[in-house]
Design an enzyme around this catalytic site. Structure first.
Site, mmCIF file in Angstrom:
data_model
loop_
_atom_site.group_PDB
_atom_site.id
_atom_site.type_symbol
_atom_site.label_atom_id
_atom_site.label_comp_id
_atom_site.label_asym_id
_atom_site.label_seq_id
_atom_site.Cartn_x
_atom_site.Cartn_y
_atom_site.Cartn_z
ATOM 1 N N HIS A 1 1.899 -0.120 -3.046
ATOM 2 C CA HIS A 1 2.765 0.728 -3.858
ATOM 3 C C HIS A 1 3.820 1.357 -2.971
ATOM 4 O O HIS A 1 3.554 1.693 -1.822
ATOM 5 C CB HIS A 1 1.959 1.841 -4.555
ATOM 6 C CG HIS A 1 2.678 2.440 -5.708
ATOM 7 N ND1 HIS A 1 3.587 3.454 -5.556
ATOM 8 C CD2 HIS A 1 2.661 2.136 -7.021
ATOM 9 C CE1 HIS A 1 4.086 3.772 -6.745
ATOM 10 N NE2 HIS A 1 3.551 2.993 -7.649
ATOM 11 N N ASP B 1 -1.950 -1.642 -11.801
ATOM 12 C CA ASP B 1 -2.010 -2.974 -12.431
ATOM 13 C C ASP B 1 -3.248 -3.766 -12.053
ATOM 14 O O ASP B 1 -3.454 -4.865 -12.569
ATOM 15 C CB ASP B 1 -0.758 -3.771 -12.029
ATOM 16 C CG ASP B 1 0.496 -3.115 -12.582
ATOM 17 O OD1 ASP B 1 1.410 -2.823 -11.794
ATOM 18 O OD2 ASP B 1 0.519 -2.854 -13.801
HETATM 19 C C1 SDX Z 1 4.222 -0.747 -10.378
HETATM 20 O O1 SDX Z 1 7.390 2.538 -8.449
HETATM 21 C C2 SDX Z 1 6.405 2.722 -9.258
HETATM 22 O O2 SDX Z 1 5.952 3.828 -9.474
HETATM 23 C C3 SDX Z 1 5.888 1.479 -9.931
HETATM 24 C C4 SDX Z 1 4.694 1.673 -10.860
HETATM 25 C C5 SDX Z 1 5.057 2.512 -12.060
HETATM 26 O O3 SDX Z 1 4.145 3.102 -12.651
HETATM 27 O O4 SDX Z 1 6.234 2.509 -12.460
HETATM 28 O O5 SDX Z 1 3.652 2.295 -10.146
HETATM 29 C C6 SDX Z 1 4.200 0.336 -11.403
HETATM 30 O O6 SDX Z 1 5.199 -1.440 -10.277
HETATM 31 C C7 SDX Z 1 3.041 -0.883 -9.448
HETATM 32 C C8 SDX Z 1 3.259 -1.992 -8.377
HETATM 33 C C9 SDX Z 1 2.934 -3.340 -9.021
HETATM 34 N N1 SDX Z 1 3.306 -4.438 -8.109
HETATM 35 C C10 SDX Z 1 2.382 -5.184 -7.520
HETATM 36 O O7 SDX Z 1 1.177 -4.966 -7.584
HETATM 37 C C11 SDX Z 1 2.963 -6.370 -6.748
HETATM 38 C C12 SDX Z 1 2.296 -6.455 -5.373
HETATM 39 N N2 SDX Z 1 2.751 -5.313 -4.570
HETATM 40 C C13 SDX Z 1 3.890 -5.456 -3.746
HETATM 41 O O8 SDX Z 1 4.824 -6.400 -4.047
HETATM 42 C C14 SDX Z 1 4.374 -4.164 -3.096
HETATM 43 O O9 SDX Z 1 3.265 -3.496 -2.667
HETATM 44 C C15 SDX Z 1 5.231 -3.237 -3.917
HETATM 45 C C16 SDX Z 1 6.431 -3.912 -4.481
HETATM 46 C C17 SDX Z 1 4.457 -2.634 -5.023
HETATM 47 C C18 SDX Z 1 5.693 -2.099 -2.994
HETATM 48 O O10 SDX Z 1 6.490 -2.682 -2.042
HETATM 49 P P1 SDX Z 1 7.173 -1.777 -0.878
HETATM 50 O O11 SDX Z 1 6.764 -0.388 -0.931
HETATM 51 O O12 SDX Z 1 8.614 -2.081 -0.893
HETATM 52 O O13 SDX Z 1 6.452 -2.286 0.380
HETATM 53 P P2 SDX Z 1 6.912 -3.525 1.201
HETATM 54 O O14 SDX Z 1 7.226 -4.648 0.265
HETATM 55 O O15 SDX Z 1 7.960 -3.091 2.147
HETATM 56 O O16 SDX Z 1 5.554 -3.871 1.951
HETATM 57 C C19 SDX Z 1 5.176 -3.115 3.100
HETATM 58 C C20 SDX Z 1 4.312 -4.069 3.884
HETATM 59 C C21 SDX Z 1 4.978 -5.426 4.069
HETATM 60 O O17 SDX Z 1 4.475 -5.983 5.275
HETATM 61 P P3 SDX Z 1 5.460 -5.798 6.623
HETATM 62 O O18 SDX Z 1 6.765 -6.454 6.261
HETATM 63 O O19 SDX Z 1 5.575 -4.314 6.848
HETATM 64 O O20 SDX Z 1 4.689 -6.536 7.693
HETATM 65 O O21 SDX Z 1 3.093 -4.323 3.167
HETATM 66 C C22 SDX Z 1 3.040 -5.689 2.804
HETATM 67 C C23 SDX Z 1 4.433 -6.250 2.934
HETATM 68 O O22 SDX Z 1 4.384 -7.633 3.230
HETATM 69 N N3 SDX Z 1 2.569 -5.717 1.416
HETATM 70 C C24 SDX Z 1 1.659 -6.569 0.950
HETATM 71 C C25 SDX Z 1 1.493 -6.205 -0.393
HETATM 72 N N4 SDX Z 1 2.296 -5.175 -0.699
HETATM 73 C C26 SDX Z 1 2.970 -4.883 0.439
HETATM 74 N N5 SDX Z 1 0.990 -7.591 1.522
HETATM 75 C C27 SDX Z 1 0.115 -8.258 0.735
HETATM 76 N N6 SDX Z 1 -0.097 -7.960 -0.580
HETATM 77 C C28 SDX Z 1 0.564 -6.944 -1.163
HETATM 78 N N7 SDX Z 1 0.353 -6.661 -2.456
#
Ligand code: SDX
Length: 431
Positions: free
Chosen positions: A308, A366
């Site tokens: 998140h 989710d």
């Molecule tokens: C919702 O904003 C909100 O409040 C949203 C929400 C709402 O109520 O409105 O809460 C609803 O959208 C919840 C999120 C649902 N999405 C997912 O579950 C999809 C999977 N999650 C990711 O895509 C990710 O965690 C996000 C998009 C939710 C958050 O992304 P960020 O904060 O931009 O973090 P990032 O992409 O920069 O990741 C940070 C690190 C990265 O690694 P590095 O580049 O630092 O080495 O963490 C890793 C990412 O690769 N990472 C994951 C991961 N999520 C982040 N690695 C594996 N699996 C994951 N799910």
């Protein structure tokens, strides 16, 4: 607008600039950079707005480190345990918990707006039956501005109020119609005798051939799912609604824009993607393979329902959702549901894995919601539409808050330009 409590000093090229520091009622202070470009001729750079407060708001507060979510100051855990979605709608819209009389009046107003203009039925018939219900909803909600001309003037507080009630009331009806259309069944009209959640279940699962009895366990679980998704500060879809609204677009168009943004798998589309991922994993012995893929940057795979932007601790909604999943599947006698077992084991393994621990990746809202919705009989394509039904009150509340601001102006971010400097056109004969 909040007053400054002190100033920060920026030194750039030997010159100093004072930045007012604004203090919130809860949470981190903010640096007010509104005058920075005019005084220092520099922009700030923050792709994805990870460190930017785009607005003032009094509706929802999230503490990502504590895993805390407050709606008008009330913790989500207390609201989920003691309130209802319709009461939470009142709280988000008007700022205070309603008295019994206020709640009865509000519930009555929403209930009486649940039908849609009969002409909209034809609108559905223009779509393919296999259209994703989110595609249908974006189209139909956007088209509401072609039907409800008496609630389009955003400068009229009464029309803003009517549009808000209409959206909260009609989104379940439109989502249910999108579902019925996709499965080739006749539309089911709303019934005023049902609760907000019960009405949605009836419109989705009733058929003319027999009466549908709303299961109180599923009704309560649906109402709780709606509460858990209602609002969440300035997430991507809410920011989309605010930006669309800042141009003066009508509320129906703004909500349609929010639905479109919510659809993405990184946002509201994650609940569908998560259940599909859990089904693809299938059995707990395959979990290590997927954990390895999620850690492999080149795989392009992420654990859906994990991580998140704000929560760097448990998402409090996921905790409540997990309890609800246990309760609902237990009451339905399917507590040994293989998908739930895979989800629980995946969570257990991931939370012990250094990669997820170091990146503070926890289950989000989710991760468990799809398991409950699947147990209720919804196809995965209906998961994000249900998220949209719930989030409509958050979108509308944030939109109303923005429109009512005295110095509200159109949103217009700048950029760090890395393209070509000015150059002269070259005639094709000389290229
Ligand atoms: C919702 O904003 C909100 O409040 C949203 C929400 C709402 O109520 O409105 O809460 C609803 O959208 C919840 C999120 C649902 N999405 C997912 O579950 C999809 C999977 N999650 C990711 O895509 C990710 O965690 C996000 C998009 C939710 C958050 O992304 P960020 O904060 O931009 O973090 P990032 O992409 O920069 O990741 C940070 C690190 C990265 O690694 P590095 O580049 O630092 O080495 O963490 C890793 C990412 O690769 N990472 C994951 C991961 N999520 C982040 N690695 C594996 N699996 C994951 N799910």
């Amino acid at each position: 607008m909040t007053d400054a409590t002190r100033t920060a000093t920026l030194t750039l090229d030997g010159k100093e600039y004072s930045l007012p520091v604004l203090s919130p009622s809860v949470g981190p202070d903010v640096l007010d950079i509104r005058k920075l470009y005019g005084e220092a001729d520099v922009f700030t750079f923050d792709p994805g707005f990870t460190s930017t407060a785009a607005c003032e708001s009094a509706i929802t507060f999230i503490d990502g480190d504590k895993g805390e979510l407050l709606h008008r100051g009330y913790p989500i855990e207390q609201l989920a345990a003691q309130s209802t979605h319709i009461e939470l709608c009142y709280l988000l819209l008007y700022g205070e918990l309603p008295t019994a009389a206020q709640l009865a009046d509000f519930t009555g107003r929403v209930t009486k707006h649940t039908m849609v203009h009969e002409q909209m039925h034809n609108f559905f018939r223009g779509f393919r039956r296999d259209a994703h219900p989110m595609a249908t909803m974006v189209g139909v909600v956007g088209a509401m501005s072609a039907f409800y001309h008496d609630s389009l003037d955003i400068n009229d507080p009464w029309q803003r109020e009517v549009a808000s009630i209409r959206m909260i009331a009609k989104l379940p009806t439109i989502a249910a119609m999108a579902f019925k259309y996709s499965v080739g069944q006749p539309f089911v009209y709303p019934k005023n005798a049902f609760s907000y959640a019960g009405n949605f279940l009836n419109m989705c699962f009733a058929v003319p051939a027999e009466d549908y009895v709303v299961n109180p366990v599923l009704e309560k679980a649906m109402d709780r799912i709606m509460m858990l998704h209602a609002d969440h500060e300035q997430n991507a879809s809410t920011s989309t609604v605010r930006l669309a609204g800042s141009s003066g677009a009508n509320p129906f168009a703004c909500i349609a824009a929010g639905i479109a943004c919510l659809w993405g798998p990184a946002h509201g589309g994650a609940n569908q993607a998560c259940l599909e991922m859990l089904r693809e994993i299938g059995t707990v012995d395959r979990i290590p393979e997927y954990i390895a893929k999620a850690k492999d940057k080149n795989s392009g795979f992420r654990l859906m329902g994990f991580g998140h932007r704000v929560y760097k601790n448990f998402d409090p909604r996921a905790t409540v959702m997990k309890e609800s999943a246990d309760e609902v599947l237990g009451l339905l006698g399917i507590e040994n549901n293989p998908t739930l077992q895979v989800a629980k084991e995946l969570e257990r393994i991931a939370l012990q894995d250094e990669y997820f621990v170091s990146k503070k990746l926890y289950p989000n809202v989710d991760f468990y919601s799809g398991i409950i919705l699947d147990a209720m009989g919804f196809p995965t394509s209906m998961f994000t539409p249900i998220f949209a039904i719930s989030r409509t009150v958050g979108w509308i509340s944030q939109w109303k808050e923005m429109i009512a601001e005295k110095n509200q102006k159109i949103g217009r971010p700048r950029q760090l330009y890395v393209g070509s400097p000015k150059r002269d056109y070259v005639n094709i004969r000389h290229r």
